[in-house]
Design a protein around this motif. Structure first.
Motif, PDB file in Angstrom:
ATOM      1  N   ARG A   1       0.822  -1.203   0.000  1.00 25.58           N
ATOM      2  CA  ARG A   1       0.000   0.000   0.000  1.00 25.58           C
ATOM      3  C   ARG A   1       0.861   1.261   0.000  1.00 25.58           C
ATOM      4  NH1 ARG A   1      -2.857  -1.399   3.782  1.00 25.58           N
ATOM      5  NH2 ARG A   1      -1.884  -0.359   5.550  1.00 25.58           N
ATOM      6  N   GLU A   2       1.836   1.326   0.872  1.00 23.59           N
ATOM      7  CA  GLU A   2       2.675   2.523   0.965  1.00 23.59           C
ATOM      8  C   GLU A   2       3.518   2.709  -0.299  1.00 23.59           C
ATOM      9  OE1 GLU A   2       4.947   2.205   4.534  1.00 23.59           O
ATOM     10  OE2 GLU A   2       3.181   2.150   5.839  1.00 23.59           O
ATOM     11  N   ALA A   3       4.030   1.602  -0.839  1.00 21.58           N
ATOM     12  CA  ALA A   3       4.846   1.698  -2.056  1.00 21.58           C
ATOM     13  C   ALA A   3       3.993   2.107  -3.255  1.00 21.58           C
ATOM     14  CB  ALA A   3       5.543   0.363  -2.326  1.00 21.58           C
ATOM     15  N   ALA A   4       2.762   1.593  -3.316  1.00 23.32           N
ATOM     16  CA  ALA A   4       1.872   1.942  -4.425  1.00 23.32           C
ATOM     17  C   ALA A   4       1.469   3.406  -4.360  1.00 23.32           C
ATOM     18  CB  ALA A   4       0.640   1.045  -4.401  1.00 23.32           C
ATOM     19  N   ILE A   5       1.290   3.922  -3.147  1.00 23.88           N
ATOM     20  CA  ILE A   5       0.990   5.352  -2.996  1.00 23.88           C
ATOM     21  C   ILE A   5       2.207   6.182  -3.411  1.00 23.88           C
ATOM     22  CG2 ILE A   5       0.528   7.173  -1.308  1.00 23.88           C
ATOM     23  CD1 ILE A   5      -1.145   5.076   0.258  1.00 23.88           C
TER      24      ILE A   5
ATOM     25  N   GLY B   1       2.502   6.301  -7.138  1.00 23.24           N
ATOM     26  CA  GLY B   1       1.393   6.880  -7.885  1.00 23.24           C
ATOM     27  C   GLY B   1       0.397   5.875  -8.407  1.00 23.24           C
ATOM     28  N   VAL B   2       0.533   4.602  -8.015  1.00 18.81           N
ATOM     29  CA  VAL B   2      -0.431   3.587  -8.445  1.00 18.81           C
ATOM     30  C   VAL B   2      -1.741   3.756  -7.682  1.00 18.81           C
ATOM     31  CG1 VAL B   2      -0.884   1.105  -8.641  1.00 18.81           C
ATOM     32  CG2 VAL B   2       1.421   1.991  -9.034  1.00 18.81           C
ATOM     33  N   LEU B   3      -1.637   4.145  -6.404  1.00 16.00           N
ATOM     34  CA  LEU B   3      -2.810   4.394  -5.569  1.00 16.00           C
ATOM     35  C   LEU B   3      -2.795   5.834  -5.095  1.00 16.00           C
ATOM     36  CD1 LEU B   3      -2.828   1.218  -3.268  1.00 16.00           C
ATOM     37  CD2 LEU B   3      -4.086   1.579  -5.391  1.00 16.00           C
ATOM     38  N   LEU B   4      -3.971   6.377  -4.888  1.00 16.63           N
ATOM     39  CA  LEU B   4      -4.086   7.699  -4.292  1.00 16.63           C
ATOM     40  C   LEU B   4      -4.116   7.565  -2.783  1.00 16.63           C
ATOM     41  CD1 LEU B   4      -6.762   9.357  -6.618  1.00 16.63           C
ATOM     42  CD2 LEU B   4      -4.293   9.719  -6.616  1.00 16.63           C
ATOM     43  N   ASN B   5      -3.479   8.499  -2.106  1.00 15.14           N
ATOM     44  CA  ASN B   5      -3.431   8.479  -0.645  1.00 15.14           C
ATOM     45  C   ASN B   5      -4.666   9.171  -0.095  1.00 15.14           C
ATOM     46  OD1 ASN B   5      -2.716   8.379   2.015  1.00 15.14           O
ATOM     47  ND2 ASN B   5      -0.693   9.306   1.732  1.00 15.14           N
ATOM     48  N   SER B   6      -5.400   8.453   0.739  1.00 18.43           N
ATOM     49  CA  SER B   6      -6.623   9.028   1.306  1.00 18.43           C
ATOM     50  C   SER B   6      -6.402   9.605   2.695  1.00 18.43           C
ATOM     51  CB  SER B   6      -7.716   7.952   1.366  1.00 18.43           C
ATOM     52  OG  SER B   6      -7.284   6.860   2.162  1.00 18.43           O
ATOM     53  N   THR B   7      -5.144   9.574   3.186  1.00 17.27           N
ATOM     54  CA  THR B   7      -4.857  10.105   4.524  1.00 17.27           C
ATOM     55  C   THR B   7      -4.655  11.611   4.452  1.00 17.27           C
ATOM     56  OG1 THR B   7      -2.482   9.738   4.211  1.00 17.27           O
ATOM     57  CG2 THR B   7      -3.747   7.940   5.173  1.00 17.27           C
ATOM     58  N   SER B   8      -4.419  12.210   5.609  1.00 18.54           N
ATOM     59  CA  SER B   8      -4.201  13.653   5.658  1.00 18.54           C
ATOM     60  C   SER B   8      -2.881  14.009   4.994  1.00 18.54           C
ATOM     61  CB  SER B   8      -4.185  14.127   7.118  1.00 18.54           C
ATOM     62  OG  SER B   8      -3.023  13.621   7.768  1.00 18.54           O
ATOM     63  N   LEU B   9      -2.706  15.283   4.694  1.00 23.44           N
ATOM     64  CA  LEU B   9      -1.475  15.733   4.042  1.00 23.44           C
ATOM     65  C   LEU B   9      -0.261  15.420   4.892  1.00 23.44           C
ATOM     66  CD1 LEU B   9      -2.528  19.178   2.524  1.00 23.44           C
ATOM     67  CD2 LEU B   9      -1.917  17.106   1.293  1.00 23.44           C
ATOM     68  N   ASP B  10      -0.376  15.607   6.222  1.00 21.30           N
ATOM     69  CA  ASP B  10       0.773  15.333   7.099  1.00 21.30           C
ATOM     70  C   ASP B  10       1.156  13.864   7.054  1.00 21.30           C
ATOM     71  OD1 ASP B  10       0.835  17.964   7.822  1.00 21.30           O
ATOM     72  OD2 ASP B  10      -0.349  17.687   9.654  1.00 21.30           O
TER      73      ASP B  10
ATOM     74  N   ARG C   1       0.473  11.807   4.683  1.00 24.19           N
ATOM     75  CA  ARG C   1       0.907  11.459   3.333  1.00 24.19           C
ATOM     76  C   ARG C   1       2.387  11.765   3.151  1.00 24.19           C
ATOM     77  NH1 ARG C   1      -2.246  14.224  -1.505  1.00 24.19           N
ATOM     78  NH2 ARG C   1      -3.938  13.573  -0.114  1.00 24.19           N
ATOM     79  N   SER C   2       2.848  12.892   3.591  1.00 23.54           N
ATOM     80  CA  SER C   2       4.252  13.241   3.424  1.00 23.54           C
ATOM     81  C   SER C   2       5.145  12.308   4.198  1.00 23.54           C
ATOM     82  CB  SER C   2       4.494  14.694   3.859  1.00 23.54           C
ATOM     83  OG  SER C   2       4.161  14.834   5.240  1.00 23.54           O
ATOM     84  N   ALA C   3       4.655  11.864   5.346  1.00 23.53           N
ATOM     85  CA  ALA C   3       5.461  10.928   6.136  1.00 23.53           C
ATOM     86  C   ALA C   3       5.571   9.585   5.450  1.00 23.53           C
ATOM     87  CB  ALA C   3       4.843  10.750   7.525  1.00 23.53           C
ATOM     88  N   THR C   4       4.457   9.178   4.797  1.00 23.78           N
ATOM     89  CA  THR C   4       4.451   7.871   4.135  1.00 23.78           C
ATOM     90  C   THR C   4       5.339   7.860   2.901  1.00 23.78           C
ATOM     91  OG1 THR C   4       2.205   7.439   4.906  1.00 23.78           O
ATOM     92  CG2 THR C   4       2.981   6.163   3.017  1.00 23.78           C
ATOM     93  N   THR C   5       5.164   8.848   2.037  1.00 27.12           N
ATOM     94  CA  THR C   5       5.865   8.824   0.758  1.00 27.12           C
ATOM     95  C   THR C   5       7.333   9.161   0.879  1.00 27.12           C
ATOM     96  OG1 THR C   5       5.214  11.117   0.376  1.00 27.12           O
ATOM     97  CG2 THR C   5       3.773   9.389  -0.513  1.00 27.12           C
ATOM     98  N   SER C   6       7.753   9.724   1.992  1.00 23.46           N
ATOM     99  CA  SER C   6       9.158  10.102   2.117  1.00 23.46           C
ATOM    100  C   SER C   6      10.047   8.909   2.424  1.00 23.46           C
ATOM    101  CB  SER C   6       9.327  11.178   3.202  1.00 23.46           C
ATOM    102  OG  SER C   6       8.924  10.647   4.458  1.00 23.46           O
ATOM    103  N   THR C   7       9.467   7.817   2.963  1.00 24.03           N
ATOM    104  CA  THR C   7      10.298   6.674   3.368  1.00 24.03           C
ATOM    105  C   THR C   7      10.081   5.429   2.511  1.00 24.03           C
ATOM    106  OG1 THR C   7       8.614   6.029   4.992  1.00 24.03           O
ATOM    107  CG2 THR C   7      10.411   7.487   5.754  1.00 24.03           C
ATOM    108  N   ALA C   8       8.894   5.253   1.950  1.00 26.59           N
ATOM    109  CA  ALA C   8       8.593   4.013   1.231  1.00 26.59           C
ATOM    110  C   ALA C   8       9.209   4.023  -0.159  1.00 26.59           C
ATOM    111  CB  ALA C   8       7.082   3.837   1.119  1.00 26.59           C
ATOM    112  N   PRO C   9       9.797   2.892  -0.584  1.00 20.74           N
ATOM    113  CA  PRO C   9      10.245   2.788  -1.986  1.00 20.74           C
ATOM    114  C   PRO C   9       9.020   2.788  -2.885  1.00 20.74           C
ATOM    115  CG  PRO C   9      10.365   0.652  -0.931  1.00 20.74           C
ATOM    116  CD  PRO C   9      10.017   1.632   0.152  1.00 20.74           C
TER     117      PRO C   9
END
Length: 696
Positions: free
Chosen positions: A583-587, A590-599, A601-609
């Motif tokens: 889920r985190e890698a797909a977000i 760009g395969v999946l859209l992130n439905s979480t808050s902006l804060d 989202r930035s935490a998720t996409t900054s670490t996941a391959p």
């Protein structure tokens, strides 16, 4: 001449299987290195002969020629034989014996070779020279013998002049074209013999598959608006649609573009008991040149090795988004096909396989369109059209260019699309995806209890086991009759025993355990259902767990039950509901859209391959790295691992391909003949081939 040269340059640059040699009926395609295309000699044989030295695009000069050309052959042939047409004279020459007309070396030296100067007894010493010493009149000589003597006299002299000019200007390649050639096998053989004789085997006559279009192509290219002249082979795809029925040596009716009208034509032929034996050209009625409908066809099958040169016509599609794959170790020598269909037995085997699979494929295609009467009509027409293609290729295997298994399978898919079957296995793929996704959480839970080394082996075993699901394999279709998708998968997993037929797993495991994680992996996926869901997605998940970016590469267009890049995001989204890694890698990718808050989202996409999905540019069960999508070519630049999965992508094609990065080729062999031929093995053998990268 501007047009002739521009057309010749375009064909060599734009069409891969364009240039060929032709000797003793054997056509061999020659790949022209684009960086070494010039200079060459273009010998255009019309009424007379022009010899053009081509140095570059727009740079050429007529260096020689002769007034003894095709017009000479036709004119003298008409006077001496009474034949009215060019083809009639050629047909006569097929049955001729020139020794009744020509004076041979053996006639001068008592039937012996003149070995001292390298001349055999059968060498022509003087064309028409035997006639001098005889008292016969013209009517006493066979027309066939006269026609052959005339053909050889003119061909050999043109060949000699061409070769002397090639020597004079230090040219390595000599291309022949013009009305005199026109794809006639016997004429090409005669010209090839002449060049081989005069050069003592050091030079070869070469021909162009579409040489009849040189002038027309050049005229078209003279308009600068479209900018086609500098495009190269990777941006063009040649296809061969059915245009109108061809049966009994005749084309019946004009070119048909409307689908319903085409189906009606084919139904009429079936009802009348006729057999459609070839596709037809794409020209219009009453046109001249290659592709014309009024071309006389040779009665003798041996006149043209391809039965009718007029049928060697395709539709050239410009696809600017295609690029060569940048990670090929040696793009110039790369050959995708592993199986050589130049071998008659091999060719017949695959023709028979595809013929046997047709009823099942038609059934699936019709069902995919709701089983309507219209779908049934289209299904029957597709079957007739594809059988006609196979009949055409049985007659002349090189009719559409160099024949490989990848070309044959893609021809079938193109034929399906032509009759508006866009995805024959749509319903089956959806059903198998749902069944596999239902058990995916249990598989993830099982894998997460294992240590890294055990988990890696289990994942690779899972990829191999899941690759059993292939509707393109007759053996696998039979398996589907005896169990559900999950039962077959578990059976396949339970039978996994090492060593496999090709087993490089230990080398790959050592690299995995001791080396740093890969930066980016390209996973070329194969089938829908268990293959992608239970096989390749767990592998992608394990790579992501290590911090490796993963690019799932899938077909642009449907082919059998292969998953497409348009279907993959839905499959990934469903799998991601059971796995935070996916889920985190797909977000992030760009395969999946992130439905979480902006804060968040930035935490998720900054670490996941990143997990990305990209189209391959292909609509075939196989893969040709000479033409891939531009998106894939861009993402490949930073990839350091390629995974080719499935028979089509890693065995039928690319088994011998080498890359500049690491490559892992995984497949279960689902064809007994392939298993025996490549590996001296048996059906359901497993292949795990690991290769380190080569320097480009």
């Amino acid at each position: 001449m501007d047009c002739l040269v521009a057309g010749a340059n375009f064909l060599q640059r734009a069409i891969r299987d364009e240039a060929f040699t032709h000797l003793e009926g054997n056509k061999q395609f020659v790949q022209i290195d684009q960086s070494d295309m010039f200079p060459y000699l273009l010998v255009n044989i019309g009424s007379g002969v022009s010899m053009i030295k081509v140095d570059a695009d727009g740079q050429f000069q007529r260096v020689s020629g002769t007034n003894v050309g095709g017009g000479t052959f036709w004119g003298l042939g008409r006077l001496l034989t009474g034949c009215k047409t060019f083809d009639q004279i050629l047909e006569l020459s097929q049955q001729g014996d020139n020794s009744a007309i020509d004076m041979l070396v053996g006639d001068i030296y008592g039937g012996l070779d003149y070995s001292k100067i390298g001349l055999s007894a059968s060498t022509i010493a003087s064309s028409f020279g035997r006639v001098i010493s005889e008292t016969k009149s013209l009517s006493d000589y066979r027309k066939e013998d006269i026609a052959l003597s005339l053909l050889r006299m003119i061909s050999y002299n043109i060949g000699q002049i061409a070769y002397l000019n090639a020597i004079r200007y230090k040219l390595k390649r000599i291309f022949f074209g013009g009305f005199f050639i026109r794809g006639h096998a016997y004429t090409m053989d005669t010209m090839s013999f002449a060049i081989s004789f005069w050069s003592k085997g050091e030079a070869q006559a070469m021909f162009l598959r579409h040489e009849g279009f040189l002038g027309a192509l050049g005229a078209f290219l003279s308009y600068d608006k479209h900018g086609l002249a500098n495009l190269t082979a990777h941006q063009f795809v040649e296809r061969f649609p059915m245009g109108a029925p061809y049966s009994g040596g005749n084309i019946h009716g004009p070119l048909i573009r409307d689908l319903n009208e085409k189906i009606t034509w084919m139904e009429k032929f079936v009802q009348k008991g006729g057999e459609i034996t070839a596709p037809v050209p794409t020209g219009y009625p009453s046109t001249t040149g290659l592709g014309g409908f009024e071309r006389p066809l040779g009665r003798a099958r041996s006149l043209r090795s391809d039965s009718s040169a007029a049928l060697n016509v395709g539709v050239l599609h410009l696809i600017p988004s295609l690029e060569p794959f940048p990670l090929l170790a040696d793009p110039k020598t790369y050959e995708p096909n592993t199986i050589d269909l130049g071998d008659l037995d091999e060719r017949e085997y695959w023709f028979n396989i595809l013929s046997e699979q047709l009823p099942n494929l038609v059934e699936k295609a019709v069902a995919s369109e709701g089983g309507t009467d219209n779908a049934k009509r289209r299904g029957d027409a597709f079957a007739q059209a594809f059988r006609a293609h196979l009949a055409r290729l049985r007659e002349e295997p090189a009719a559409y260019g160099k024949l490989g298994l990848a070309n044959l399978l893609e021809l079938r898919e193109e034929c399906l699309r032509e009759f508006h079957f866009t995805d024959a296995y749509r319903a089956i793929k959806q059903r198998e995806n749902e069944a596999s996704l239902a058990v995916l959480p249990d598989l993830f839970s099982e894998l997460d209890t294992m240590d890294t080394e055990t988990r890696l082996l289990t994942i690779i075993e899972g990829v191999l086991a899941a690759n059993i699901f292939d509707w393109g394999s007759r053996a696998c279709v039979e398996l589907y009759q005896s169990g559900t998708i999950i039962e077959i998968y578990r059976m396949s997993r339970n039978k996994m025993q090492r060593p496999w037929r090709v087993d490089d797993f230990d080398a790959f495991r050592n690299r995995w355990m001791s080396g740093k994680p890969h930066y980016r992996a390209l996973l070329f996926v194969d089938n829908s259902g268990a293959d992608i869901v239970l096989g390749m997605l767990p592998f992608a998940r394990e790579l992501l767990r290590r911090g490796t970016e993963v690019v799932l590469v899938a077909n642009t267009l449907p082919a059998i039950n292969d998953v497409t890049y348009m279907e993959l995001p839905t499959v990934v989204a469903a799998a991601a509901t059971h796995c935070s890694i996916l889920r985190e890698a797909a977000i992030a990718g760009g395969v999946l859209l992130n439905s979480t808050s902006l804060d968040d989202r930035s935490a998720t996409t900054s670490t996941a391959p990143r997990l990305m999905v990209v189209q391959s540019g292909s609509g075939s069960p196989c893969l040709d790295f000479r033409q891939v999508s531009s998106e894939l070519a861009i993402l490949a630049e930073e990839a350091d691992l390629i995974v080719l999965e499935g028979m089509g992508r890693s065995l039928h094609t690319n088994y011998d391909a080498r890359f500049t990065c690491e490559a892992l080729k995984l497949a279960m062999v689902k064809n007994q003949r392939l298993a025996e031929k490549l590996f001296n093995g048996a059906i359901y053998d497993c292949i795990c081939r690991y290769e380190v990268g080569l320097k480009a």
